[in-house]
Scaffold this motif. Structure first.
Motif, PDB file in Angstrom:
ATOM      1  N   LEU A 144      -7.961  -3.470  27.474  1.00 45.82           N
ATOM      2  CA  LEU A 144      -8.316  -3.801  26.099  1.00 45.82           C
ATOM      3  C   LEU A 144      -8.937  -5.188  26.007  1.00 45.82           C
ATOM      4  O   LEU A 144      -9.911  -5.397  25.270  1.00 45.82           O
ATOM      5  CB  LEU A 144      -7.079  -3.711  25.206  1.00 45.82           C
ATOM      6  N   ASP A 145      -8.395  -6.146  26.748  1.00 46.83           N
ATOM      7  CA  ASP A 145      -8.951  -7.510  26.738  1.00 46.83           C
ATOM      8  C   ASP A 145     -10.382  -7.511  27.255  1.00 46.83           C
ATOM      9  O   ASP A 145     -11.251  -8.201  26.717  1.00 46.83           O
ATOM     10  CB  ASP A 145      -8.094  -8.438  27.599  1.00 46.83           C
ATOM     11  N   GLN A 146     -10.631  -6.742  28.312  1.00 48.74           N
ATOM     12  CA  GLN A 146     -11.975  -6.694  28.887  1.00 48.74           C
ATOM     13  C   GLN A 146     -12.966  -6.087  27.893  1.00 48.74           C
ATOM     14  O   GLN A 146     -14.087  -6.567  27.744  1.00 48.74           O
ATOM     15  CB  GLN A 146     -11.974  -5.894  30.182  1.00 48.74           C
ATOM     16  N   ARG A 147     -12.545  -5.042  27.203  1.00 42.21           N
ATOM     17  CA  ARG A 147     -13.426  -4.445  26.192  1.00 42.21           C
ATOM     18  C   ARG A 147     -13.746  -5.460  25.100  1.00 42.21           C
ATOM     19  O   ARG A 147     -14.870  -5.533  24.611  1.00 42.21           O
ATOM     20  CB  ARG A 147     -12.767  -3.211  25.576  1.00 42.21           C
ATOM     21  N   GLY A 148     -12.728  -6.246  24.712  1.00 43.13           N
ATOM     22  CA  GLY A 148     -12.949  -7.258  23.686  1.00 43.13           C
ATOM     23  C   GLY A 148     -13.946  -8.315  24.124  1.00 43.13           C
ATOM     24  O   GLY A 148     -14.812  -8.737  23.363  1.00 43.13           O
ATOM     25  N   ARG A 149     -13.851  -8.746  25.392  1.00 40.99           N
ATOM     26  CA  ARG A 149     -14.786  -9.754  25.900  1.00 40.99           C
ATOM     27  C   ARG A 149     -16.203  -9.216  25.971  1.00 40.99           C
ATOM     28  O   ARG A 149     -17.173  -9.951  25.827  1.00 40.99           O
ATOM     29  CB  ARG A 149     -14.344 -10.232  27.284  1.00 40.99           C
ATOM     30  N   GLN A 150     -16.340  -7.915  26.198  1.00 42.91           N
ATOM     31  CA  GLN A 150     -17.663  -7.298  26.290  1.00 42.91           C
ATOM     32  C   GLN A 150     -18.217  -6.909  24.932  1.00 42.91           C
ATOM     33  O   GLN A 150     -19.323  -6.404  24.827  1.00 42.91           O
ATOM     34  CB  GLN A 150     -17.600  -6.045  27.185  1.00 42.91           C
ATOM     35  N   GLY A 151     -17.417  -7.157  23.878  1.00 40.26           N
ATOM     36  CA  GLY A 151     -17.879  -6.841  22.538  1.00 40.26           C
ATOM     37  C   GLY A 151     -17.866  -5.369  22.198  1.00 40.26           C
ATOM     38  O   GLY A 151     -18.520  -4.936  21.260  1.00 40.26           O
ATOM     39  N   GLN A 152     -17.115  -4.561  22.966  1.00 38.76           N
ATOM     40  CA  GLN A 152     -17.055  -3.133  22.675  1.00 38.76           C
ATOM     41  C   GLN A 152     -16.095  -2.886  21.518  1.00 38.76           C
ATOM     42  O   GLN A 152     -15.099  -3.580  21.371  1.00 38.76           O
ATOM     43  CB  GLN A 152     -16.571  -2.362  23.900  1.00 38.76           C
ATOM     44  N   PRO A 153     -16.363  -1.895  20.679  1.00 37.22           N
ATOM     45  CA  PRO A 153     -15.444  -1.577  19.593  1.00 37.22           C
ATOM     46  C   PRO A 153     -14.075  -1.190  20.130  1.00 37.22           C
ATOM     47  O   PRO A 153     -13.958  -0.530  21.158  1.00 37.22           O
ATOM     48  CB  PRO A 153     -16.111  -0.376  18.897  1.00 37.22           C
ATOM     49  N   THR A 154     -13.030  -1.630  19.440  1.00 34.26           N
ATOM     50  CA  THR A 154     -11.677  -1.251  19.819  1.00 34.26           C
ATOM     51  C   THR A 154     -11.421   0.193  19.407  1.00 34.26           C
ATOM     52  O   THR A 154     -12.163   0.768  18.599  1.00 34.26           O
ATOM     53  CB  THR A 154     -10.655  -2.140  19.102  1.00 34.26           C
ATOM     54  N   PRO A 155     -10.350   0.814  19.920  1.00 38.98           N
ATOM     55  CA  PRO A 155     -10.007   2.157  19.453  1.00 38.98           C
ATOM     56  C   PRO A 155      -9.858   2.246  17.943  1.00 38.98           C
ATOM     57  O   PRO A 155     -10.187   3.253  17.335  1.00 38.98           O
ATOM     58  CB  PRO A 155      -8.681   2.443  20.173  1.00 38.98           C
ATOM     59  N   LEU A 156      -9.384   1.159  17.313  1.00 39.91           N
ATOM     60  CA  LEU A 156      -9.271   1.158  15.861  1.00 39.91           C
ATOM     61  C   LEU A 156     -10.628   1.360  15.216  1.00 39.91           C
ATOM     62  O   LEU A 156     -10.779   2.097  14.242  1.00 39.91           O
ATOM     63  CB  LEU A 156      -8.663  -0.170  15.395  1.00 39.91           C
ATOM     64  N   ALA A 157     -11.658   0.715  15.779  1.00 44.98           N
ATOM     65  CA  ALA A 157     -13.000   0.830  15.209  1.00 44.98           C
ATOM     66  C   ALA A 157     -13.655   2.157  15.552  1.00 44.98           C
ATOM     67  O   ALA A 157     -14.594   2.576  14.893  1.00 44.98           O
ATOM     68  CB  ALA A 157     -13.883  -0.311  15.709  1.00 44.98           C
TER      69      ALA A 157
END
Length: 319
Positions: free
Chosen positions: A121-134
């Motif tokens: 999840l942290d890596q997705r956040g750093r890459q600017g990918q939408p979270t599962p919530l989004a």
């Protein structure tokens, strides 16, 4: 934003231990002790990650994994079980679980498995990918949007999910009749600011002077009739989102003041001399110019500092 882990485990002691481990790693936690409640939570709370026991009262773990995958295919998932079978293991991995914790497991095993999905999840956040919530089609006016939205709404909602994952001020530009207000509320509801306030203002319904006082507020004595200090919408929206509709009707003064606010996050109430800060996500909306060669009434300087997103209009219904 702290990611949320949903834990479905009927053993209350074990659930408490795992929740404590998860919080130590950096999750906030939601705990349910039966499958039906966990299923409802997957749909309404939209957790970022999911950990479930295999055998639960009500819906079992494999059914819950199927529901989770259907709602958010990329949500990290873990399975706990004391009744492992080759068939269960195969199905769980086919559904996308990152790991299976066999009871009784060592706490270090659980800690490592939780840390792995937190890292994802942290890596997705750093890459600017939408979270599962989004990724999940969720709230509008505080209620979940239906999952069976019309095909014509899917593209605008996909765009909204991408916008929600970034903090940048954004202008929604579309044809007259595009439901920008609904999209703005949706963006707020699936963003990191969803627990904060949401305010909306139609610039086209106000005079230039009213636009300034509504947005920035004023100090006592700032003008005749200002008998007390009034907080503007920018101040009231701190921690949340402010939506400005028909922004192409905003005055040059409002655009200049807002541009200064975007640059340094500082505000002056009308008649004030002491600046203060506010943490607000700004969403603007304006009709797209209708004729070739027609220009926007929003200044080029302002447009250069925000993200402009074109929202497609829904196709007309067939007869």
């Amino acid at each position: 934003m702290t990611p949320t882990l949903l834990i479905a485990e009927d053993d209350t002691v074990l659930a408490r231990i795992v929740a404590r481990l998860a919080r130590d790693i950096g999750f906030s936690t939601i705990v349910h002790h039966d499958g039906d409640a966990a299923c409802a939570s997957l749909k309404t709370d939209a957790p970022d990650a999911f950990l479930t026991d295999l055998r639960l009262p009500g819906m079992d773990g494999l059914e819950l994994l199927r529901v989770s995958k259907a709602l958010v295919p990329r949500r990290p998932m873990l399975l706990m079980t004391g009744y492992a079978t080759p068939m269960n293991d195969i199905e769980a991995f086919e559904l996308g679980v990152a790991d299976i914790l066999l009871k009784p497991f060592e706490l270090d095993q659980a800690r490592a498995a939780l840390a792995n999905i937190k890292n994802v999840l942290d890596q997705r956040g750093r890459q600017g990918q939408p979270t599962p919530l989004a990724e999940q089609v969720v709230r509008n006016r505080g209620e979940p949007l239906r999952a069976d939205v019309t095909e014509s709404m899917r593209q605008p909602l996909d765009i909204a999910a991408q916008i929600a994952a970034t903090p940048m001020p954004v202008l929604l530009e579309g044809e007259t009749g595009v439901c920008n207000g609904v999209l703005a509320r949706h963006i707020h509801a699936i963003s990191a600011r969803s627990e904060g306030p949401f305010f909306a203002l139609n610039c086209g319904a106000l005079t230039p002077g009213q636009q300034v006082t509504e947005l920035f507020g004023y100090e006592k004595g700032a003008f005749s009739g200002a008998t007390a200090r009034k907080a503007g919408l920018l101040e009231q929206s701190s921690g949340g989102t402010l939506f400005l509709d028909e922004f192409n009707a905003s005055s040059p003064e409002v655009q200049t003041r807002l541009l200064q606010f975007i640059e340094d996050k500082r505000l002056f109430r009308l008649g004030g001399v002491k600046p203060f800060t506010a943490d607000v996500r700004l969403i603007f909306a304006a009709d797209r110019p209708r004729r070739e060669g027609e220009t926007s009434r929003i200044s080029k300087e302002f447009l250069a500092r925000i993200q402009v997103v074109s929202i497609p209009a829904a196709p007309p219904a067939s007869a």
